[in-house]
Design an enzyme around this catalytic site. Structure first.
Site, short mmCIF file in Angstrom:
data_model
loop_
_atom_site.label_atom_id
_atom_site.label_comp_id
_atom_site.label_asym_id
_atom_site.label_seq_id
_atom_site.Cartn_x
_atom_site.Cartn_y
_atom_site.Cartn_z
N SER A 97 -52.64 8.43 7.97
CA SER A 97 -51.52 9.06 7.25
C SER A 97 -51.37 8.58 5.82
CB SER A 97 -50.22 8.88 8.04
OG SER A 97 -50.32 9.51 9.30
N GLY A 105 -57.60 11.83 6.35
CA GLY A 105 -57.71 13.04 7.17
C GLY A 105 -56.93 14.18 6.56
N GLY A 106 -55.74 14.43 7.08
CA GLY A 106 -54.93 15.59 6.69
C GLY A 106 -54.80 15.79 5.19
N GLU A 121 -61.26 9.74 17.29
CA GLU A 121 -61.32 11.00 18.05
C GLU A 121 -62.64 11.12 18.81
OE1 GLU A 121 -60.25 13.49 14.72
OE2 GLU A 121 -58.26 12.59 14.77
N GLY A 124 -52.87 10.94 11.77
CA GLY A 124 -52.32 12.28 11.93
C GLY A 124 -50.89 12.30 12.44
N GLU A 154 -58.54 1.90 11.08
CA GLU A 154 -57.66 3.04 11.32
C GLU A 154 -56.84 2.80 12.59
OE1 GLU A 154 -59.22 6.77 9.23
OE2 GLU A 154 -60.16 6.73 11.19
N ASN A 210 -62.09 13.10 5.38
CA ASN A 210 -62.63 13.57 6.66
C ASN A 210 -61.92 14.88 6.99
OD1 ASN A 210 -63.35 14.04 9.31
ND2 ASN A 210 -62.26 12.26 10.14
N TRP A 211 -62.64 15.98 6.78
CA TRP A 211 -62.01 17.30 6.96
C TRP A 211 -61.86 17.68 8.44
CZ3 TRP A 211 -65.24 20.40 2.77
CH2 TRP A 211 -64.92 19.90 1.50
N LYS A 212 -62.48 16.91 9.31
CA LYS A 212 -62.45 17.20 10.75
C LYS A 212 -62.86 18.67 10.99
CE LYS A 212 -58.94 13.69 11.23
NZ LYS A 212 -57.87 13.11 12.04
N HIS A 221 -65.32 7.27 14.92
CA HIS A 221 -63.94 7.72 14.66
C HIS A 221 -63.17 7.72 15.99
CE1 HIS A 221 -60.53 10.28 13.68
NE2 HIS A 221 -60.75 9.94 12.43
#
Ligand code: PEP
Length: 250
Positions: free
Chosen positions: A212, A233-234, A97, A173, A167, A9-11, A95
């Protein structure tokens, strides 16, 4: 046997230039990934470009969100049929967010799950508790509520047409990963809850862990019996790190 799946997930990250470099890096090492299906979820504006760059590879395309309505006056939104124009096979729904920043509630997330499923797009349903909820010992209640909203709308067997991503919000993150045992406990809870209503759906549905995940902790997490891969993510923004996570999914 469930095939492992690793989705990046590149956000809201990247540029045309950096995304090309990232995809070149992923494609270069893709033949070292033996088991996992690999999915990338770019920002919407790059989906067409990413589709072109992924042509002829085994990497699938996903979106980070989708609107629950078919078409019309929904400024800024993207429909399932638009995603299908670019062969998007997956759509992340719910998600944390989206839930916390954009106010998406369980009913809306369930409607997005339903819309994606109806279009033949696999929804990746995100569930998970915030830190306060974990500290209060209500993790299972929260996850059950988020899951049950989809079951109430679509029926339990619908879950087998999608993917679930557990999650824990406190691990997203933050660099704090749930321990493999903590994650496994919640994954087993989810699978058992589904199994009480449909053994077949529980057996089939892939349950990913997200929060993470890195190349270093992925092997232990993915060795747990109910963890079928990861939502990343990251670390999905670094080709080498992402590939090492994909290699760990066996
Ligand atoms: C995510 O946002 O879904 C996620 C898991 O992020 P990170 O890997 O950066 O914790």
């Amino acid at each position: 046997m469930r095939q492992p799946l690793v989705a990046g997930n590149w956000k809201m990250n990247g540029s045309a230039e950096s995304i090309k470099l990232l995809l070149d890096g992923i494609k270069k090492s893709l033949d070292t990934v033996s088991k996992a299906e690999v999915v990338v979820c770019p920002p919407y504006v790059y989906i067409s470009e990413v589709q072109a760059q992924l042509a002829g590879t085994t990497v699938s395309l996903g979106s980070q969100n989708v609107n629950e309505h078919g078409a019309g006056a929904y400024t800024g939104e993207i429909s399932t049929s638009m995603l299908l124009d670019f062969q998007c096979r997956y759509a992340i729904v719910g998600h944390s967010e989206r839930r916390s920043i954009y106010g998406e509630d369980d009913a809306q997330v369930a409607a997005k799950f339903a819309a994606a499923r109806a279009a033949g797009i696999k929804p990746i349903l995100c569930v998970g508790e915030v830190l306060e909820e974990r500290e209060q010992g209500v993790t299972e209640d929260v996850v059950a509520r988020q899951l049950d909203a989809v079951i109430a709308l679509e029926g339990v067997d619908a879950l087998a047409d999608g993917v679930i991503a557990y999650e824990p919000v406190w691990a997203i993150g933050t660099g704090k990963t749930a321990s493999p045992e903590q994650a496994q406990d919640v994954h087993a809870f989810i699978r058992n809850r589904i199994a009480r209503q449909s053994a077949a759906a529980a057996e089939k549905v892939q349950i990913l862990y997200g929060g993470s995940v890195k190349g270093a902790n992925a092997p232990e997490l993915f060795s747990m019996p109910d963890i079928d891969g990861g939502l990343i993510g990251g670390a999905s923004l670094d080709a080498d790190e992402f590939i090492s996570i994909c290699q760990a999914a066996v």
